[in-house]
Design an enzyme around this catalytic site. Structure first.
Site, mmCIF file in Angstrom:
data_model
loop_
_atom_site.group_PDB
_atom_site.id
_atom_site.type_symbol
_atom_site.label_atom_id
_atom_site.label_comp_id
_atom_site.label_asym_id
_atom_site.label_seq_id
_atom_site.Cartn_x
_atom_site.Cartn_y
_atom_site.Cartn_z
ATOM 1 N N TYR A 133 -35.295 -12.317 -14.781
ATOM 2 C CA TYR A 133 -34.025 -13.002 -14.545
ATOM 3 C C TYR A 133 -34.161 -14.486 -14.205
ATOM 4 C CZ TYR A 133 -32.356 -8.190 -14.436
ATOM 5 O OH TYR A 133 -32.071 -6.887 -14.775
ATOM 6 N N HIS A 153 -24.881 -11.254 -20.083
ATOM 7 C CA HIS A 153 -26.103 -10.809 -19.402
ATOM 8 C C HIS A 153 -27.148 -11.895 -19.522
ATOM 9 C CE1 HIS A 153 -24.552 -6.732 -19.168
ATOM 10 N NE2 HIS A 153 -24.179 -6.877 -20.423
HETATM 11 C C1 DQA Z 1 -28.120 -7.679 -16.366
HETATM 12 C C2 DQA Z 1 -28.779 -6.577 -17.207
HETATM 13 C C3 DQA Z 1 -28.513 -5.207 -16.599
HETATM 14 O O1 DQA Z 1 -29.129 -4.189 -17.372
HETATM 15 C C4 DQA Z 1 -29.068 -5.127 -15.192
HETATM 16 O O2 DQA Z 1 -28.733 -3.891 -14.602
HETATM 17 C C5 DQA Z 1 -28.652 -6.274 -14.344
HETATM 18 C C6 DQA Z 1 -28.577 -7.611 -14.912
HETATM 19 C C7 DQA Z 1 -28.474 -9.091 -16.903
HETATM 20 O O3 DQA Z 1 -27.776 -10.035 -16.539
HETATM 21 O O4 DQA Z 1 -29.448 -9.256 -17.646
HETATM 22 O O5 DQA Z 1 -28.439 -6.131 -13.137
HETATM 23 O O6 DQA Z 1 -26.728 -7.530 -16.434
#
Ligand code: DQA
Length: 144
Positions: free
Chosen positions: A22, A98
């Site tokens: 992330y 995402h």
């Molecule tokens: C997310 C992807 C999701 O699968 C995960 O549960 C997250 C973050 C993303 O921003 O990449 O918490 O939404």
């Protein structure tokens, strides 16, 4: 015009949460960047909750309050029928966002329950996903 950014569970931990996936940018820093991008173009509001019910309620309350919703439903993306139903029931267009490419990760992340009821999905561009989502939100209103 107002774009409402809704952020789901664990996104309050951005910055330290699995940085290899992330990145190291915090949610507050993402918000600051979005506010800059939005300057003189649209009002923006950022909210985050770890609670599924908060996200459902915010979507329910959005008509008359926001013109477009950008939502990172995080883990609820893959599980929440209630959130999908709330998005289906609102007349406010919703852009799914995402940071990571959910289609390139574990199989359980490949399915988004909310994708079919959103205008579109942006994923895999890290923090830039949020910037692209804001441009998408603005373009939805231009073509209204
Ligand atoms: C997310 C992807 C999701 O699968 C995960 O549960 C997250 C973050 C993303 O921003 O990449 O918490 O939404």
């Amino acid at each position: 015009m107002k774009v409402l950014f809704l952020n789901g569970p664990n996104l309050n931990l951005l910055g330290t949460r699995q940085p290899e996936i992330y990145g190291t940018t915090t949610l507050a820093e993402i918000e600051a960047g979005i506010r800059k991008q939005a300057e003189n173009r649209t009002e923006v509001e950022f909210r985050q909750s770890n609670d599924e019910g908060d996200l459902v309620t915010w979507v329910q309350e959005s008509p008359g309050e926001a013109d477009v919703i950008v939502i990172n439903a995080a883990g609820y993306t893959h599980t929440s029928v209630a959130l999908r139903d709330a998005i289906s029931a609102t007349n406010v267009p919703v852009v799914e966002v995402h940071l990571s490419n959910i289609h390139a990760r574990e199989e359980f992340r490949h399915n988004s329950l909310i994708a079919p009821v959103c205008q579109g999905q942006i994923c895999g561009f890290g923090v830039n996903s949020y910037h692209l989502a804001l441009e998408s939100a603005l373009s939805l209103k231009l073509t209204d």
